[in-house]
Design an enzyme around this catalytic site. Structure first.
Site, PDB file in Angstrom:
ATOM      1  N   TYR A 193      13.698   3.018 -12.357  1.00 10.17           N
ATOM      2  CA  TYR A 193      12.446   2.858 -12.440  1.00 10.17           C
ATOM      3  C   TYR A 193      11.696   3.822 -13.498  1.00 10.17           C
ATOM      4  O   TYR A 193      10.775   3.409 -14.178  1.00 10.17           O
ATOM      5  CB  TYR A 193      11.786   2.869 -11.253  1.00 10.17           C
ATOM      6  CG  TYR A 193      10.352   2.415 -11.045  1.00 10.17           C
ATOM      7  CD1 TYR A 193      10.085   0.938 -10.829  1.00 10.17           C
ATOM      8  CD2 TYR A 193       9.356   3.317 -10.888  1.00 10.17           C
ATOM      9  CE1 TYR A 193       8.631   0.598 -10.617  1.00 10.17           C
ATOM     10  CE2 TYR A 193       8.026   3.137 -10.714  1.00 10.17           C
ATOM     11  CZ  TYR A 193       7.606   1.582 -10.723  1.00 10.17           C
ATOM     12  OH  TYR A 193       6.320   1.262 -10.233  1.00 10.17           O
ATOM     13  N   LYS A 253       9.748   2.619 -16.764  1.00  5.98           N
ATOM     14  CA  LYS A 253       8.391   2.839 -17.006  1.00  5.98           C
ATOM     15  C   LYS A 253       7.938   3.843 -18.073  1.00  5.98           C
ATOM     16  O   LYS A 253       7.112   3.807 -18.729  1.00  5.98           O
ATOM     17  CB  LYS A 253       7.771   3.409 -15.671  1.00  5.98           C
ATOM     18  CG  LYS A 253       7.569   2.477 -14.400  1.00  5.98           C
ATOM     19  CD  LYS A 253       7.019   1.167 -14.807  1.00  5.98           C
ATOM     20  CE  LYS A 253       6.379   0.331 -13.497  1.00  5.98           C
ATOM     21  NZ  LYS A 253       5.809  -0.860 -13.995  1.00  5.98           N
ATOM     22  N   SER A 260      -0.339  -0.868  -1.869  1.00  4.38           N
ATOM     23  CA  SER A 260       0.052  -2.263  -2.048  1.00  4.38           C
ATOM     24  C   SER A 260       1.397  -2.590  -1.251  1.00  4.38           C
ATOM     25  O   SER A 260       2.059  -1.626  -0.598  1.00  4.38           O
ATOM     26  CB  SER A 260       0.345  -2.667  -3.570  1.00  4.38           C
ATOM     27  OG  SER A 260       1.748  -1.908  -3.842  1.00  4.38           O
TER      28      SER A 260
HETATM   29  P1  NDP Z   1       3.850  -6.010  -5.605  1.00  3.04           P
HETATM   30  O1  NDP Z   1       5.356  -5.712  -5.253  1.00  3.04           O
HETATM   31  O2  NDP Z   1       2.782  -5.948  -4.582  1.00  3.04           O
HETATM   32  O3  NDP Z   1       3.654  -7.033  -6.808  1.00  3.04           O
HETATM   33  C1  NDP Z   1       4.513  -7.414  -7.735  1.00  3.04           C
HETATM   34  C2  NDP Z   1       4.475  -8.773  -8.099  1.00  3.04           C
HETATM   35  O4  NDP Z   1       5.403  -8.859  -9.404  1.00  3.04           O
HETATM   36  C3  NDP Z   1       5.016  -9.585  -6.731  1.00  3.04           C
HETATM   37  O5  NDP Z   1       4.072 -10.508  -6.666  1.00  3.04           O
HETATM   38  C4  NDP Z   1       6.405 -10.139  -7.412  1.00  3.04           C
HETATM   39  O6  NDP Z   1       6.952 -11.303  -6.934  1.00  3.04           O
HETATM   40  C5  NDP Z   1       6.260 -10.136  -9.165  1.00  3.04           C
HETATM   41  N1  NDP Z   1       7.598  -9.985  -9.766  1.00  3.04           N
HETATM   42  C6  NDP Z   1       8.561  -9.356  -9.355  1.00  3.04           C
HETATM   43  N2  NDP Z   1       9.547  -9.473 -10.241  1.00  3.04           N
HETATM   44  C7  NDP Z   1       8.927 -10.384 -11.091  1.00  3.04           C
HETATM   45  C8  NDP Z   1       9.585 -11.304 -12.074  1.00  3.04           C
HETATM   46  N3  NDP Z   1      10.819 -10.992 -12.704  1.00  3.04           N
HETATM   47  N4  NDP Z   1       8.930 -12.169 -12.834  1.00  3.04           N
HETATM   48  C9  NDP Z   1       7.465 -12.352 -12.284  1.00  3.04           C
HETATM   49  N5  NDP Z   1       6.765 -11.851 -11.436  1.00  3.04           N
HETATM   50  C10 NDP Z   1       7.653 -10.868 -10.759  1.00  3.04           C
HETATM   51  O7  NDP Z   1       3.670  -4.515  -6.658  1.00  3.04           O
HETATM   52  P2  NDP Z   1       2.387  -3.756  -7.197  1.00  3.04           P
HETATM   53  O8  NDP Z   1       1.421  -4.660  -7.037  1.00  3.04           O
HETATM   54  O9  NDP Z   1       2.328  -2.760  -6.261  1.00  3.04           O
HETATM   55  O10 NDP Z   1       2.739  -3.464  -8.421  1.00  3.04           O
HETATM   56  C11 NDP Z   1       2.298  -3.871  -9.698  1.00  3.04           C
HETATM   57  C12 NDP Z   1       2.746  -3.151 -10.912  1.00  3.04           C
HETATM   58  O11 NDP Z   1       2.440  -2.041 -10.620  1.00  3.04           O
HETATM   59  C13 NDP Z   1       4.430  -2.962 -10.976  1.00  3.04           C
HETATM   60  O12 NDP Z   1       4.608  -3.025 -12.361  1.00  3.04           O
HETATM   61  C14 NDP Z   1       4.602  -1.687 -10.259  1.00  3.04           C
HETATM   62  O13 NDP Z   1       5.680  -0.917 -10.919  1.00  3.04           O
HETATM   63  C15 NDP Z   1       3.457  -0.874 -11.011  1.00  3.04           C
HETATM   64  N6  NDP Z   1       3.222   0.254 -10.107  1.00  3.04           N
HETATM   65  C16 NDP Z   1       2.645   0.274  -8.878  1.00  3.04           C
HETATM   66  C17 NDP Z   1       2.272   1.421  -8.137  1.00  3.04           C
HETATM   67  C18 NDP Z   1       1.821   1.343  -6.667  1.00  3.04           C
HETATM   68  O14 NDP Z   1       1.806   2.434  -6.221  1.00  3.04           O
HETATM   69  N7  NDP Z   1       1.757   0.292  -5.891  1.00  3.04           N
HETATM   70  C19 NDP Z   1       2.296   2.846  -8.722  1.00  3.04           C
HETATM   71  C20 NDP Z   1       2.774   2.617 -10.319  1.00  3.04           C
HETATM   72  C21 NDP Z   1       2.892   1.483 -10.809  1.00  3.04           C
HETATM   73  P3  NDP Z   1       7.707 -11.375  -5.622  1.00  3.04           P
HETATM   74  O15 NDP Z   1       7.017 -11.155  -4.648  1.00  3.04           O
HETATM   75  O16 NDP Z   1       8.202 -12.811  -5.577  1.00  3.04           O
HETATM   76  O17 NDP Z   1       9.010 -10.309  -5.907  1.00  3.04           O
END
Ligand code: NDP
Length: 237
Positions: free
Chosen positions: A145, A149, A180
């Site tokens: 990861y 990133k 989240s």
């Molecule tokens: P969530 O897991 O709540 O949401 C991520 C979403 O992305 C889910 O709906 C998931 O679908 C979807 N997803 C996963 N793989 C794919 C794919 N191959 N194609 C399309 N959609 C996909 O995560 P967050 O909202 O917390 O995270 C959002 C972004 O922020 C991510 O990139 C994460 O790495 C980044 N981030 C988050 C942090 C945090 O603290 N929450 C901190 C730093 C960065 P499904 O549910 O079906 O898997």
């Protein structure tokens, strides 16, 4: 357009865009959830949900086609879809390394290059890539990861240089610990350790990432490209 828009940070970014008067297309791996998310945002007049795996170039073409055909243009692209498959190097499988690299790096590359191709013709557009603090400092158990990133930062800067003279801006956000589904799955001990590192002494809310995405998507940031904004409560500043 927001990938990974069915829930979490992506959904909140889409909500903030709709509140600001935009029409949004949400793409997500979970086809049922993304349609429900679009309905929650106000339905067909303002939001469309499409099943899309960001690693699949054909899916990305369909997603972008939905925006262009349904709403007439593609002005903003948020590459947000993401997953974690945490394990130390000793135990991480090659499959989990490849999967995380693919979803974040190839997914963001697909979204960036395909959105940029349309935006450069229109001579305007904003692309916002969601990186992570993990890509700045490296986190134990996240060699996959953190690499992905950090790679998004390099990709953002390279893409920004390629398309700046076409009126297209490309920027990134590095969120820290945000509440989240992704972080709520974390063991309490890991959560407490992270909390101790945050000068503001609290986790961030998805709305606090969404407001920065809205800033980077809007003309309020018209002279910014290739930047990385940290939304971390001061953690690892
Ligand atoms: P969530 O897991 O709540 O949401 C991520 C979403 O992305 C889910 O709906 C998931 O679908 C979807 N997803 C996963 N793989 C794919 C794919 N191959 N194609 C399309 N959609 C996909 O995560 P967050 O909202 O917390 O995270 C959002 C972004 O922020 C991510 O990139 C994460 O790495 C980044 N981030 C988050 C942090 C945090 O603290 N929450 C901190 C730093 C960065 P499904 O549910 O079906 O898997």
């Amino acid at each position: 357009m927001v990938t990974g828009g069915a829930r979490g940070i992506g959904f909140e970014i889409a909500r903030s865009f709709v509140d600001a008067g935009a029409k949004v297309v949400l793409g997500d791996l979970n086809g049922d959830a993304v349609k429900i998310a679009a309905d929650t945002l106000g339905g067909a007049a303002v939001a469309t949900g499409v099943r899309c795996d960001v690693t699949d170039s054909g899916d990305m073409d369909e997603l972008i086609g939905t925006a262009v055909e349904g709403f007439g243009s593609l002005d903003v692209m948020v590459n947000n879809a993401g997953i974690t498959r945490d394990a130390t190097m000793r135990t991480m499988t090659e499959e989990d390394f490849d999967l995380v690299i693919s979803v974040h790096l190839k997914g963001t590359w697909n979204g960036t290059r395909k959105a940029a191709a349309i935006m450069r013709e229109a001579k305007r557009g904003a692309i916002v890539n969601i990186s992570s603090l993990s890509g700045k400092v490296g986190m134990v158990g996240q060699t996959n990861y953190s690499a992905a990133k950090a790679g998004i930062v390099g990709m953002t800067k390279a893409a920004a240089k390629e398309v700046a003279h076409h009126g297209v801006r490309v920027n990134a956000i590095q969120p820290g610990l945000i509440r989240s589904a992704m972080t709520e799955a974390m063991p309490q001990k890991a959560w407490d350790q992270k909390m101790a590192e945050i000068p503001m002494q609290r986790a961030g809310e998805v709305s606090e990432v969404a407001s920065v995405a809205l800033f980077l998507a809007s003309d309020m940031s018209s002279y910014m490209t290739g930047t990385v904004l940290e939304v971390t409560g001061g953690r690892f500043m």
